[in-house]
Write a protein that holds these residues in place. Sequence first.
Motif: not given
Length: 171
Positions: A9-22, A99-106, A126-131
């Motif tokens: 949820r945290r990573l998704w939210f940050l991604s939606r803000l568009g400020e994290t880039g890569s 990554f566009d996490l809403t539509a693109e594979l991580p 993307h870190h949303i799918a791995t560590d």
Amino acid sequence: MFPVSFAQRRLWFLSRLGETGSAYNCPLTTRISGPLDPRALAEALADLTTRHEVLRTVFPEVDGEPVQQVTERTPELPVTPTGEEELPAALAAEAGHHFDLTAELPLRAHLFSVGREEWVLSLVLHHIATDGWSWRPLLGDLATAYAARCSGAAPLFEPLPVQYRDYTLWQ
């Protein structure tokens, strides 16, 4: 569709803000010298994403909330002839993918051919799918799947006892 974990949820939210880039990309690059079968490697990547469903999960928004949607998609494996001089820029472009996490594979994969029997494989998750702990089992499964595909067979994996979505349901 399944709920996301607190970390997702945290990573998704940050991604939606568009400020994290890569900033939350986890790139891995490896050079392979010798014969390589790109078709078998592409099939092995498909096997890997079939086994680990988080690698084929997208995170759309439903009623204002992120959810996990497991898809049947698998990553593509483009093969690009590249000179040694152009390789660093090409790898940086892969690692810097937004990554566009809403539509693109991580998971993104790209194979660069840099000479006769000289290859560079770029994997970006993307870190949303791995560590950091996930790389070892993922690469082990990829190697197993590649060896099987090179011999003309599907890999014989034992089913995983749990998937990441099981963790999120527990959480």
